[in-house]
Design a protein around this motif. Sequence first.
Motif, PDB file in Angstrom:
ATOM      1  N   ASP A   1     -15.308 -42.142  11.871  1.00  0.00           N
ATOM      2  CA  ASP A   1     -15.834 -41.995  10.517  1.00  0.00           C
ATOM      3  C   ASP A   1     -16.184 -43.352   9.915  1.00  0.00           C
ATOM      4  O   ASP A   1     -15.520 -44.354  10.189  1.00  0.00           O
ATOM      5  CB  ASP A   1     -14.828 -41.280   9.627  1.00  0.00           C
TER       6      ASP A   1
ATOM      7  N   GLY B   1     -21.303 -43.311   3.911  1.00  0.00           N
ATOM      8  CA  GLY B   1     -20.377 -42.751   4.871  1.00  0.00           C
ATOM      9  C   GLY B   1     -21.011 -42.114   6.085  1.00  0.00           C
ATOM     10  O   GLY B   1     -22.030 -42.572   6.592  1.00  0.00           O
ATOM     11  N   GLY B   2     -20.389 -41.032   6.561  1.00  0.00           N
ATOM     12  CA  GLY B   2     -20.825 -40.340   7.756  1.00  0.00           C
ATOM     13  C   GLY B   2     -19.963 -40.716   8.943  1.00  0.00           C
ATOM     14  O   GLY B   2     -18.831 -41.180   8.806  1.00  0.00           O
TER      15      GLY B   2
ATOM     16  N   HIS C   1     -23.632 -37.969   7.039  1.00  0.00           N
ATOM     17  CA  HIS C   1     -23.485 -38.841   5.875  1.00  0.00           C
ATOM     18  C   HIS C   1     -24.038 -38.153   4.620  1.00  0.00           C
ATOM     19  O   HIS C   1     -24.446 -36.995   4.671  1.00  0.00           O
ATOM     20  CB  HIS C   1     -24.219 -40.166   6.123  1.00  0.00           C
TER      21      HIS C   1
ATOM     22  N   ARG D   1     -26.071 -43.148  12.110  1.00  0.00           N
ATOM     23  CA  ARG D   1     -24.981 -42.288  11.660  1.00  0.00           C
ATOM     24  C   ARG D   1     -25.457 -40.847  11.512  1.00  0.00           C
ATOM     25  O   ARG D   1     -26.646 -40.583  11.441  1.00  0.00           O
ATOM     26  CB  ARG D   1     -24.402 -42.778  10.343  1.00  0.00           C
TER      27      ARG D   1
END
Length: 122
Positions: A110, A103-104, A90, A87
């Motif tokens: 996403d 996340g990221g 993030h 990723r």
Amino acid sequence: MIVYGGRPGLRNTPASAEVWQFDTTTSGWSFVGQGPGPRFDHTSALLDGILYVFGGFSGTAVLGDMWKCDIATTTWSQILDVPVPPRYGHMSAAVNGHVYILGGSDLTGDLSDAWSYNVELG
């Protein structure tokens, strides 16, 4: 403050692998060396004198590798078998013996997941 990688200026400039340190006493920067490879949109988190770096984008690929750097010796070691998918963009934080990755994005969109890496247990 330690700064690793990034991309200077314009979007079409190549990613950097340089490591720089800012001295708050002298307000000056000093070149420390090269990190494990060029990257930007990665994260780093400091825990007990060890800088943990995860993911990012090399300019051609989304990265899913994790590295640690002993700040006192500037020695880099790759952490193998980290289950976090590749990723970039993030967030990460280091708290109570864990590095959290949140996340990221990847090349499909996403991400809204969260991961924890225990630095003692691996």
